[in-house]
Enzyme design. Structure first.
Site, short mmCIF file in Angstrom:
data_model
loop_
_atom_site.label_atom_id
_atom_site.label_comp_id
_atom_site.label_asym_id
_atom_site.label_seq_id
_atom_site.Cartn_x
_atom_site.Cartn_y
_atom_site.Cartn_z
N ASP A 187 0.89 -1.15 0.00
CA ASP A 187 0.00 0.00 0.00
C ASP A 187 0.93 1.20 0.00
O ASP A 187 1.54 1.52 1.02
CB ASP A 187 -0.87 0.00 1.26
CG ASP A 187 -1.90 1.11 1.22
OD1 ASP A 187 -1.50 2.26 0.95
OD2 ASP A 187 -3.08 0.84 1.44
N HIS A 188 1.05 1.83 -1.17
CA HIS A 188 2.17 2.78 -1.29
C HIS A 188 2.02 4.00 -0.37
O HIS A 188 3.00 4.68 -0.11
CB HIS A 188 2.40 3.20 -2.75
CG HIS A 188 1.44 4.21 -3.27
ND1 HIS A 188 0.18 3.89 -3.71
CD2 HIS A 188 1.55 5.54 -3.41
CE1 HIS A 188 -0.43 4.99 -4.11
NE2 HIS A 188 0.38 6.01 -3.94
N HIS A 250 -5.67 2.86 1.12
CA HIS A 250 -4.86 4.00 1.55
C HIS A 250 -5.45 4.75 2.75
O HIS A 250 -4.75 5.06 3.71
CB HIS A 250 -4.69 5.00 0.41
CG HIS A 250 -4.13 4.41 -0.84
ND1 HIS A 250 -3.16 3.44 -0.83
CD2 HIS A 250 -4.38 4.65 -2.15
CE1 HIS A 250 -2.85 3.12 -2.07
NE2 HIS A 250 -3.58 3.83 -2.90
#
Ligand code: BG6
Length: 476
Positions: A187-188, A250
């Site tokens: 999950d950047h 996110h």
């Protein structure tokens, strides 16, 4: 907190990196530029090979390298040709799909023979699955059949399933083939410096932590509006929508970072246990407190159905039923084609009871701007200069780019790729977190809520503007 970026890369074992989805958008915009930057900083293993893969061949290896070079030219400022050449000479392409990975497996073994010499068992595999959710489980099964899971770390791109059932299926498919320790659910947002900075600000500053609870905080907003529209991702959006694309991933992870109890260490078990406890204490969402929207013009996209009801906007109220946060609403909002592109967390403080100002003070807000140039500001009351004791709004601001000149910020994917290479799962999500988040979201998925149209460039449907009492920090 450890300074893990200083780990000497010469300690990294030789690696074969296999990138599924290597001709896709994510690889071009983030993964290859991320690898380039790591190479430029000397953070990649001394010996490595990158094998791009996908169903359709981009042509010869040279054609693929040219495609990657163009992506680097586009995505990297001040490209150093020597670094790019050294990276590109380690890059090749091999087609594969969920039914047939034999050629790819042969290519991986051939690369391992080259890198490992007499002892190929010391070569590690990093398998990056940037593939649509619909084919994720069959790709994982293929890795198992071809033996590509051995000595491998598997990086799995979001969304992790499309609902609770499919998330469980994905998890079962992973557990059939690999151990949980081999799985890196990326999950950047967790790789963003600004997101990690939430922990530093909160736990390393006596100013904030004592007030970080329901006694002092009235509400929390986690707001990620995007001014961009679909950007050519119509078919992806049709199969996901904003709730799955952004909220269950996110924004939920940001909520976890804001709300967690202090972990004893910044490591994979402690941090993820702490986040997991937050999700466990979350109340399943109440569909009556969720607003979905779709921007006008969404259905004109060539990959979008004429009667699509997919949401491009979500605003919702969430609750965490634990001692720290009981009765403090968390408002989450995100959407495409909105008035601004921001990532803003706002903690709204309770208004102090004052006699001296006749109780007429506005609340303080602590605002964390999680942009690439992170900023923090606090909205305060101060004395208005002049002969009377009147109040005026003042802002205390910190701009990290100006105030913190030491250090070496890493772009989110760059940081997370490095973490996979050095086997650090701290910033990756664990299966129990993912499953619980789906449990929390499932009532909304089951509710078939109305999707309200909204004008592009607006702040979304009116019903969403009215969700938090006192309005949103942005767009009010
Ligand atoms: C991606 C989503 O994961 O994150 C996109 O799929 C979204 O829809 C993007 O635009 C936002 O990421 P960032 O880092 O550009 O804010």
């Amino acid at each position: 907190m450890t300074d893990s970026s200083s780990a000497p890369t010469e300690d990294l074992a030789p690696h074969v990196l296999v990138l599924f989805g290597a001709t896709g958008d994510l690889a071009a915009r983030k993964l290859f530029p991320g690898l380039y930057r790591l190479a430029a900083q000397g953070r990649l293993p001394e010996q490595y090979a990158v094998i791009g893969s996908g169903r359709h061949s981009p042509g010869s290896d040279d054609d693929f390298r040219q495609q990657v070079r163009e992506a680097l030219q586009e995505g990297v400022d001040d490209l150093d040709d020597d670094v790019a050449d050294a990276l590109l000479e380690r890059v090749s392409f091999c087609t594969s799909d969920a039914d047939d990975g034999a050629d790819l497996a042969a290519a991986v073994r051939e690369a391992e023979d080259r890198l490992g010499g007499d002892d190929t068992s010391r070569v590690r595999r990093l398998v990056y699955l940037s593939v649509p959710p619909a084919v994720m489980t069959s790709m994982i099964a293929m890795l198992g059949r071809e033996g590509l899971h051995e000595r491998a770390r598997l990086v799995v791109e979001k969304p992790f399933g499309l609902d609770l059932d499919s998330a469980r299926e994905l998890d079962a498919a992973l557990k059939d083939v690999v151990e949980e320790e081999q799985v890196f659910r990326i999950d950047h947002f967790l790789g963003k410096e600004a997101a990690q900075n939430i922990l530093a600000l909160r736990f390393a500053n006596g100013l904030f932590e004592p007030a970080w609870n329901r006694h002092h905080i009235e509400s929390v907003q986690i707001d990620v509006p995007e001014d961009l529209g679909l950007e050519g991702r119509g078919s992806f959006y049709e199969s996901t929508g904003a709730l799955r694309d952004m909220i269950s991933t996110h924004l939920a992870q940001l909520l976890g970072l804001v709300a967690l109890e202090e972990a004893r260490r910044f490591d994979a078990d402690e941090l993820r246990d702490a986040k997991s406890a937050v999700f466990a204490a979350m109340r399943p969402l109440d569909p009556a407190r969720v607003v979905l929207g779709q921007f006008e013009g969404y259905r004109d996209d060539e990959d979008v159905a004429d009667d699509s009801d997919v949401e491009t906007f979500v605003a919702l109220e969430a609750w965490i039923d634990n001692d720290r946060w009981r009765d403090v609403p968390f408002y989450l909002r995100t959407g495409k084609a909105l008035a601004q592109g921001r990532r803003t967390i706002t903690l709204r403080f309770r208004t102090p009871h004052t006699e001296i100002f006749n109780g007429s003070v506005a609340c303080n807000e602590l605002v964390l701007e999680l942009t690439d140039d992170p900023r923090v500001h606090v909205d305060l009351q101060a004395k208005k200069p002049g002969p009377d004791m009147d109040l005026v709004k003042a802002t205390m601001s910190l701009d990290f780019a100006d105030d913190v000149d030491e250090g070496d910020p890493l772009e989110a994917y760059e940081r997370l790729l490095l973490d996979v290479l050095r086997d650090d799962r701290t910033l990756f999500t664990r299966s129990d977190e993912v499953e619980r988040i789906w449990e929390v979201c499932q009532p909304v998925l089951d509710a078939a809520l109305e999707v309200h149209p909204y004008a592009q460039g607006s702040w979304g449907p009116q019903a969403a503007l009215d969700l938090p009492s006192g309005g949103w920090y942005l767009g009010r």
